[in-house]
Design an enzyme around this catalytic site. Sequence first.
Site, PDB file in Angstrom:
ATOM      1  CG  ASN A   9      -1.718   1.249   1.403  1.00 10.34           C
ATOM      2  OD1 ASN A   9      -1.817   2.050   0.476  1.00 10.34           O
ATOM      3  ND2 ASN A   9      -2.298   1.439   2.587  1.00 10.34           N
ATOM      4  CE  LYS A  11      -0.026   3.386   4.820  1.00  6.45           C
ATOM      5  NZ  LYS A  11       0.157   3.526   6.246  1.00  6.45           N
ATOM      6  CG  HIS A  94      -5.748   2.042   5.487  1.00  2.00           C
ATOM      7  ND1 HIS A  94      -5.258   2.995   6.332  1.00  2.00           N
ATOM      8  CD2 HIS A  94      -4.731   1.173   5.248  1.00  2.00           C
ATOM      9  CE1 HIS A  94      -3.976   2.733   6.584  1.00  2.00           C
ATOM     10  NE2 HIS A  94      -3.636   1.636   5.939  1.00  2.00           N
ATOM     11  CD  GLU A  96      -2.733   5.707   6.678  1.00  2.00           C
ATOM     12  OE1 GLU A  96      -2.792   5.730   5.435  1.00  2.00           O
ATOM     13  OE2 GLU A  96      -1.776   5.204   7.305  1.00  2.00           O
ATOM     14  CD  GLU A 166      -3.084  -2.102   7.610  1.00  2.00           C
ATOM     15  OE1 GLU A 166      -2.016  -2.313   7.032  1.00  2.00           O
ATOM     16  OE2 GLU A 166      -3.774  -1.100   7.404  1.00  2.00           O
ATOM     17  N   GLY A 172       2.947   2.949  10.616  1.00  2.00           N
ATOM     18  CA  GLY A 172       3.854   4.069  10.376  1.00  2.00           C
ATOM     19  C   GLY A 172       4.616   4.521  11.596  1.00  2.00           C
ATOM     20  CB  SER A 211       5.891  -1.043  11.778  1.00  2.00           C
ATOM     21  OG  SER A 211       5.461   0.299  11.990  1.00  2.00           O
TER      22      SER A 211
END
Length: 249
Positions: A9, A11, A94, A96, A166, A172, A211
């Site tokens: 991904n 992003k 996701h 985010e 996740e 991140g 990560s």
Amino acid sequence: MRTPLIAGNWKMNGSHALVEAFGRAFADAALPDSLEVVMLPPFPYLEAARGALANVSVRLGAQTLNPSHAGAHTGEVSGGMLKEFGVDYVLVGHSERRELYRETDDDVYDRLLAALNAGLHPILCVGETLEARDAGHTNDVVLRQIGHALAPLEPEQRARVTIAYEPVWAIGTGRTATPEQAQEVMAAIREYQAGFDPGLAQAMRLLYGGSMNAANAAELLAQPDIDGGLVGGASLKVDDFLAICHSAR
Ligand SMILES: O=C(CO)COP(=O)(O)O
């Protein structure tokens, strides 16, 4: 047995040069047939990625879709357009998107359904915040997110969904869930699915994301209920991403 899946991904990162670098690297990499690899660049790079990956067995994915089929939705892209273009996979839910763009569980369900109706393979992302983990609510949060998205689906639709666990606190941050922490949640997800359909629970692929990198992938992927990875930062580094793919053999 479940085919391992490694998905990158990107992003809102990348460039044409990076797409080209991956195209060359995959052509030389001799990825095993027993592995599925998906690259999810931003929309403007899908065209270049389709060209760069034409002769390798890497599939294309998109990072989101609009739940509507077509219409006055300036700036949006539908599942049908992605399918027509040649995309196979699409992320939904996701963290985010949930956090930054306020996508609720209902929004996630609508996108999941739109992806399925378009003939795409959705990757449903779920995960708890650090507060939820510290309060001991990890499984409650994750299973609620999954239940909300999957319960209304037909069995045939559910069978086309991949789940990515996740943990939000691991995305991140460089702080990976330990293999044991990840496995514990994955096992709970599979057990929950088994309550509806034991056959599907065994067939369903569960990815870990947060990560994941070249150094920790093998140990995570060795867990019995982790069938692959949804990789963010390390999917932007050719050598690291290929190393993760090779860890999934
Ligand atoms: O969000 C992720 C993949 O969807 C994980 O991102 P990182 O690998 O950068 O933590």
